[in-house]
Design a protein around this motif. Structure first.
Motif, PDB file in Angstrom:
ATOM      1  N   THR A 120      14.456  96.754  22.945  1.00 53.41           N
ATOM      2  CA  THR A 120      13.499  95.394  22.695  1.00 53.41           C
ATOM      3  C   THR A 120      13.986  95.079  21.299  1.00 53.41           C
ATOM      4  OG1 THR A 120      12.493  96.870  21.624  1.00 53.41           O
ATOM      5  CG2 THR A 120      11.779  95.797  23.717  1.00 53.41           C
ATOM      6  N   SER A 144      15.997  89.977   9.730  1.00 55.98           N
ATOM      7  CA  SER A 144      16.573  91.122  10.862  1.00 55.98           C
ATOM      8  C   SER A 144      15.427  92.424  10.118  1.00 55.98           C
ATOM      9  CB  SER A 144      18.098  92.126   9.851  1.00 55.98           C
ATOM     10  OG  SER A 144      19.050  90.492  10.724  1.00 55.98           O
ATOM     11  N   ARG A 160      25.573  93.002  11.338  1.00 57.35           N
ATOM     12  CA  ARG A 160      24.524  93.223  12.114  1.00 57.35           C
ATOM     13  C   ARG A 160      23.472  91.969  11.532  1.00 57.35           C
ATOM     14  NH1 ARG A 160      22.933  94.319  17.006  1.00 57.35           N
ATOM     15  NH2 ARG A 160      20.575  95.635  17.509  1.00 57.35           N
ATOM     16  N   ASP A 192      16.831  92.567  18.957  1.00 56.20           N
ATOM     17  CA  ASP A 192      17.704  91.661  19.586  1.00 56.20           C
ATOM     18  C   ASP A 192      19.421  91.750  18.533  1.00 56.20           C
ATOM     19  OD1 ASP A 192      16.892  91.061  16.278  1.00 56.20           O
ATOM     20  OD2 ASP A 192      16.375  89.340  17.278  1.00 56.20           O
ATOM     21  N   SER A 193      20.293  90.993  18.343  1.00 64.57           N
ATOM     22  CA  SER A 193      21.620  91.008  17.933  1.00 64.57           C
ATOM     23  C   SER A 193      21.680  91.894  16.331  1.00 64.57           C
ATOM     24  CB  SER A 193      22.627  90.292  18.484  1.00 64.57           C
ATOM     25  OG  SER A 193      22.322  88.645  17.872  1.00 64.57           O
ATOM     26  N   TYR A 194      20.107  91.207  15.880  1.00 66.24           N
ATOM     27  CA  TYR A 194      20.397  90.925  14.796  1.00 66.24           C
ATOM     28  C   TYR A 194      19.279  92.029  13.984  1.00 66.24           C
ATOM     29  CZ  TYR A 194      21.330  86.122  14.337  1.00 66.24           C
ATOM     30  OH  TYR A 194      22.009  85.121  14.374  1.00 66.24           O
ATOM     31  N   SER A 195      18.601  92.806  14.767  1.00 64.65           N
ATOM     32  CA  SER A 195      17.613  94.636  14.248  1.00 64.65           C
ATOM     33  C   SER A 195      18.315  94.971  13.832  1.00 64.65           C
ATOM     34  CB  SER A 195      16.750  94.268  16.074  1.00 64.65           C
ATOM     35  OG  SER A 195      16.119  93.516  16.142  1.00 64.65           O
ATOM     36  N   GLY A 219      24.474  88.571  12.813  1.00 62.58           N
ATOM     37  CA  GLY A 219      23.940  88.624  14.422  1.00 62.58           C
ATOM     38  C   GLY A 219      25.277  88.932  15.010  1.00 62.58           C
ATOM     39  N   SER A 270      12.764  85.776  15.638  1.00 67.79           N
ATOM     40  CA  SER A 270      14.097  85.835  16.133  1.00 67.79           C
ATOM     41  C   SER A 270      14.369  84.313  16.148  1.00 67.79           C
ATOM     42  CB  SER A 270      13.743  85.761  17.416  1.00 67.79           C
ATOM     43  OG  SER A 270      14.750  84.733  18.088  1.00 67.79           O
ATOM     44  N   VAL A 305      10.622  91.471  16.752  1.00 69.85           N
ATOM     45  CA  VAL A 305      11.297  91.128  16.825  1.00 69.85           C
ATOM     46  C   VAL A 305      11.617  89.694  17.268  1.00 69.85           C
ATOM     47  CG1 VAL A 305      13.783  91.240  17.991  1.00 69.85           C
ATOM     48  CG2 VAL A 305      12.872  93.581  16.849  1.00 69.85           C
ATOM     49  N   GLU A 306      10.776  89.702  18.074  1.00 69.47           N
ATOM     50  CA  GLU A 306      10.475  88.637  18.900  1.00 69.47           C
ATOM     51  C   GLU A 306       9.817  87.153  17.857  1.00 69.47           C
ATOM     52  OE1 GLU A 306       8.386  85.884  22.966  1.00 69.47           O
ATOM     53  OE2 GLU A 306       8.246  88.017  22.497  1.00 69.47           O
TER      54      GLU A 306
END
Length: 335
Positions: free
Chosen positions: A303, A274, A10, A305-308, A13, A269, A265-266
């Motif tokens: 909401t 993370s 994670r 992303d692939s790192y959260s 990502g 990004s 999160v945005e």
């Protein structure tokens, strides 16, 4: 995937079978080990036992030696009270007026019982489950540790007045935190959590002046040891987000429930940081209905992303019903 594989995938990502669950448990760990809080915070064997039980029961994707903010204060020479069923605290700040920095004991982390107990906890967790779970060590942030030694109210006044002792004290604290972090990495910690709750009490100007450089240097030093960093600041850090993203750059930034998850999160990004959070641990986990927890968890899932990562914004209270933790974890598996 093992939890360790899941967390490190994670962070890159990469695809995972489940969004990693990084809930912080302390009182629940003590309950799982069948001991009071004093024993949990003073006997690393009980802390380890409870961590493993909770990880297996509630689907946590890490094990941790977090317990209280008074480990380092004890090493510096502060008087520390250990309530039977409460968090250890210092009844009288070590550095009361007039400030006398010669009162600070400068010891090796291995030479103080409370810091050694945490180091031993890291070692035992690494030995028992280190192949399957990332082991999270823990240190206080420099500003937070300064508050532990001086008292929060007194420190707030000193920051406003730019007290002359601050630079020397904070450099001393920084040096010790580096050695304490290194000891934990040497014993098997994969991630070092940095607790700096007091930072949310000051605005971005004071944070930049007094805390940012120490957080940045501590994060950089821990990364140089080939460990990951997890910056945990309780409270509303909305105004600090850009500084933490652009300057401090921890691998993981924990945000509390009053910080908006989606916009954070945005905002982060592509930054290499993370975001982890941020369900209300009291209002939702402890006091809310199961439906409210389901909705809050789903909102984070949608909401992320692939790192959260997803967790409560801070420690989940010890009286939280088990079914809530299990239900939240089950929702994190990806279809």
């Amino acid at each position: 995937m093992t939890s360790k594989e899941r967390v490190f995938a994670r962070l890159e990502g990469n695809k995972v079978d489940k969004i990693p669950n990084l809930n912080i448990l302390m009182g629940l760990v003590a309950k799982a080990a069948g001991v009071n809080y004093r024993e949990y915070a003073s006997d690393h064997r009980k802390l380890v036992e409870g961590n493993i039980i909770c990880a297996e029961t509630y689907g946590l994707d890490s094990v941790s030696v977090i317990s209280d903010p008074m480990r380092e204060a004890s090493a510096f020479g502060a008087e520390v009270e250990m309530p039977e069923n409460g968090v250890p605290y210092s009844p009288v700040p070590l550095l009361s007026d007039p400030i006398d920095l010669t009162r600070l004991s400068l010891v090796d982390p291995y030479d103080n019982l409370r810091t050694l107990d945490r180091i031993n906890g890291v070692r035992l967790l690494h030995e028992r489950v280190g192949d399957d779970y990332p082991v999270i060590g823990w240190v206080e942030g420099v500003l937070a540790e300064t508050a532990d030694l001086r008292g929060v109210n007194e420190l707030m006044m000193d920051l406003a007045l730019n007290a002359s002792y601050l630079d020397e004290l904070m450099e001393t604290v920084f040096s010790f935190q580096c050695s304490f972090a290194k000891a934990q990495v040497d014993e098997g910690a994969d991630i070092i959590g940095i607790g700096n709750a007091v930072a949310s009490l000051i605005g971005p100007d004071l944070y930049t002046k007094y805390a940012m450089d120490y957080d940045k240097r501590l994060v950089s030093y821990i990364k140089s040891l080939n460990a990951k960093t997890k910056l945990h600041i309780c409270g509303n850090t909305t105004a600090l987000r850009q500084i933490i993203r652009d300057e401090v750059k921890p691998d993981i930034f924990d945000i509390d429930w009053m910080v908006d998850y989606a916009s954070t999160v945005e905002m982060f990004s592509g930054s290499g940081v993370s975001i982890n959070g941020n369900i209300d641990p009291v209002g939702i986990f402890l006091q809310g209905s199961l439906q409210e927890l389901t909705e809050a968890t789903q909102q984070c899932i949608e909401t992320a992303d692939s790192y959260s990562f997803i967790s409560a914004g801070c420690e989940i209270p010890a009286d939280t019903p088990s079914e809530k933790l299990i239900s939240m974890n089950n929702m994190l598996y990806q279809n």
